[in-house]
Scaffold this motif. Structure first.
Motif, PDB file in Angstrom:
ATOM      1  N   LEU A 142       0.836  -1.200   0.000  1.00 14.06           N
ATOM      2  CA  LEU A 142       0.000   0.000   0.000  1.00 14.06           C
ATOM      3  C   LEU A 142       0.871   1.250   0.000  1.00 14.06           C
ATOM      4  CD1 LEU A 142      -2.956   1.169   0.500  1.00 14.06           C
ATOM      5  CD2 LEU A 142      -2.290   1.252   2.910  1.00 14.06           C
ATOM      6  N   LEU A 146      -1.172   6.894   1.309  1.00 20.17           N
ATOM      7  CA  LEU A 146      -2.588   6.594   1.561  1.00 20.17           C
ATOM      8  C   LEU A 146      -2.796   6.072   2.979  1.00 20.17           C
ATOM      9  CD1 LEU A 146      -3.705   4.979  -1.829  1.00 20.17           C
ATOM     10  CD2 LEU A 146      -3.641   7.388  -1.149  1.00 20.17           C
ATOM     11  N   GLY A 152      -5.525   3.454   5.144  1.00 26.63           N
ATOM     12  CA  GLY A 152      -5.502   2.325   4.223  1.00 26.63           C
ATOM     13  C   GLY A 152      -6.789   1.527   4.185  1.00 26.63           C
ATOM     14  N   TRP A 153      -6.677   0.221   4.376  1.00 25.56           N
ATOM     15  CA  TRP A 153      -7.786  -0.700   4.114  1.00 25.56           C
ATOM     16  C   TRP A 153      -8.918  -0.618   5.134  1.00 25.56           C
ATOM     17  CZ3 TRP A 153      -8.559  -2.908  -0.406  1.00 25.56           C
ATOM     18  CH2 TRP A 153      -7.475  -3.004  -1.283  1.00 25.56           C
ATOM     19  N   ILE A 158     -10.303   3.647   0.298  1.00 28.72           N
ATOM     20  CA  ILE A 158      -9.394   2.765  -0.421  1.00 28.72           C
ATOM     21  C   ILE A 158     -10.062   2.163  -1.654  1.00 28.72           C
ATOM     22  CG2 ILE A 158     -10.002   0.678   0.874  1.00 28.72           C
ATOM     23  CD1 ILE A 158      -6.461   1.634  -0.310  1.00 28.72           C
TER      24      ILE A 158
END
Length: 505
Positions: A142, A146, A152-153, A158
């Motif tokens: 990643l 971000l 992130g996730w 995302i």
């Protein structure tokens, strides 16, 4: 119980020997693909060259003050040499991943022309040698930007950014790439990196783990949910915008342990079924049926995200195939027992699952014991429970201590046993499409760095030139693919030829 466990080990040994019957490449379907695999951070190196920016993998590796992938195998500079090795072996396919930050340094926005050129050249080189590229879009790297921006996730932002990244890849490489995997082993990625806090994830602070951020009991399932939605979004884009012209296929991969009850008790059988729901059904049931397993919904309650009706329809049917990452088999019991996962000081996911995991092999060994009957069990379960989806085994292999030993006989025996198991599954009706050995060459590995390796080629990491040397497994795999060895015979003769230097790829 001890007697049952001993019987299981003996049974495993007997079953392994049953896979040494004669088989050849021609016993498999003509369009079945045999290949090998790597990933960007583990193979490429060149982490700060030609416009590439850091990913979370870079940051984590340097934070832990251990080994890192700054140079790795130097595949970025040596890709032509490695493609030649593949061609000499007779590989039919090569699985690799795109470094998001090499292609789009800020995670979104302008494309890096030098990164774009590298992947175009790599794909062209593969194609010119008759090797099918199988591209993984996301293999844990990643963009750090971000992660810093929104976590992130665990953030739904995302989905849009991943879809934008996928759009660039489809547009720029799709005329020459027919096989796409969106996210690598999404199951273990979610529970290990967002529950256990391994390397570059999040976790809850405990007396064993010092985590500055994270909420393991929630984020594991939030991250997994967003992975499914991001996969479905990228898949929808591909089918709407590119598939009719490029005629490729797109799938998601999961980490799939073989699962077998530790005893013949009813409790252990029920625990095994729960483990299948959490480890397989978590991702596969939404992909096939549009929703999570009932067991997960019952156990997790409000901690498990809910698909809207529109999301359910988008996720359902979004995978043209299922990618399987498989290395070993474990026993499952309803009673407390040692865990197989070394990072299990935070056991949230397995506590939720209500099942305890015990290694089926020798946990003190560097290698995974061959348990090919476990792979057959997975494939039969997927055939029966998930409408017999097309399946690629995207990773399968065994680690050995990284040194100069080129006679990796245990690896040869391991690969041979699993190819035999896969052929049995095909004969039993499983829709198998391909098999990839992990890994083509020795790589930087996530948790062990350079101390152990999976490669069929030895890489001298002390040599600035990263010299590659074939191991016995490279000769065996090449001989199998070219039909120049009899896999039913003992490998002693192959070892003898290899030691004498008379074998050639």
């Amino acid at each position: 119980m001890k007697h049952f466990y001993l019987f299981s080990i003996i049974l495993a040994i007997v079953l392994v020997t049953s896979y040494i019957d004669a088989f050849t490449r021609t016993d498999f379907p003509e369009d079945f693909l045999f290949g090998a695999a790597t990933s960007a951070y583990q193979w490429e190196g060149a982490v700060d060259e030609d416009g590439r920016t850091p990913s979370v993998w870079d940051t984590s590796s340097h934070c832990h003050n251990g080994s890192n992938g700054d140079i790795a195998c130097d595949g970025y500079h040596k890709y032509k040499e490695d493609v030649k090795l593949m061609a000499n072996m007779g590989l039919e396919a090569f699985r690799f991943s795109i470094s998001w930050t090499r292609l789009i340094p800020n995670g979104r926005g302008p494309i890096n022309p030098k990164g774009l050129l590298f992947y175009k050249n790599l794909i062209k080189e593969l194609r010119s040698h008759g090797i099918e590229p199988h591209v993984t879009l996301y293999h844990y790297d990643l963009p750090q930007s971000l992660e810093d921006e929104y976590g992130g996730w665990i953030n739904r932002k995302i989905i849009e950014d991943f879809t934008g990244f996928a759009d660039v890849c489809f547009r720029e490489f799709g005329d020459d790439v027919k096989l796409w995997t969106t996210i690598n082993e999404a199951t273990i990625f979610a529970f290990a990196f967002y529950g256990e806090g391994i390397k570059f994830g999040h976790c809850s602070p405990t007396k064993y783990i010092n985590c500055s951020t994270g909420n393991s009991c929630m984020e594991t399932y939030i991250a997994g949910h967003n992975m499914l939605l991001a996969h479905a979004s990228a898949s929808s884009l591909y089918k709407l915008k590119y598939k009719s012209k490029q005629r490729g296929s797109i799938g998601l991969s999961i980490f799939a342990l073989g699962l077998s009850p530790y005893t013949n008790s009813k409790d252990d059988e029920i625990a095994t079924e729960r483990a299948k729901a959490f480890l397989f059904g978590w991702m596969l049931k939404p992909l096939v049926y549009g929703d999570y397993p009932d067991e997960m919904k019952r156990i997790l309650g409000s901690r498990l995200p809910v698909f809207s009706e529109e999301e359910s329809e988008q996720v359902k049917g979004s995978s043209d195939f299922v990618g399987i990452i498989h290395y070993t088999t474990v026993y499952v019991t309803n009673r407390p027992a040692p865990y197989i996962f070394p990072s299990s000081t935070n056991k949230g996911f397995f506590t939720d699952m209500g099942a305890y995991i015990i290694s089926a092999g020798n946990s003190s060994s560097f290698e995974f014991d061959a348990t090919p009957w476990g792979l057959e069990g997975i494939l039969e379960h997927l055939k029966q429970s998930y409408n017999n989806p097309p399946i690629y085994i995207l990773e399968n292999g065994t680690p050995m201590k990284h040194d100069s030993m080129l006679q990796d006989t245990p690896r040869v025996e391991y690969i041979q046993a699993y190819i035999g198991a896969m052929l049995n599954a095909i004969k039993n009706g499983s829709d198998m499409r391909g098999y990839f050995v992990w890994s083509l060459i020795d790589l930087y590995e996530i948790t062990v760095g350079y101390t152990t390796s999976f490669g069929m080629y030895y890489v001298n990491f002390s040599d600035p030139g990263r010299k590659r040397s074939p191991k016995l497994s490279a000769f065996w795999y090449s001989g199998f693919l070219k039909g120049t060895i009899d896999v039913a015979k003992d490998i002693t003769q192959l070892q003898s030829n290899f030691s004498a230097g008379s074998s050639s790829l």
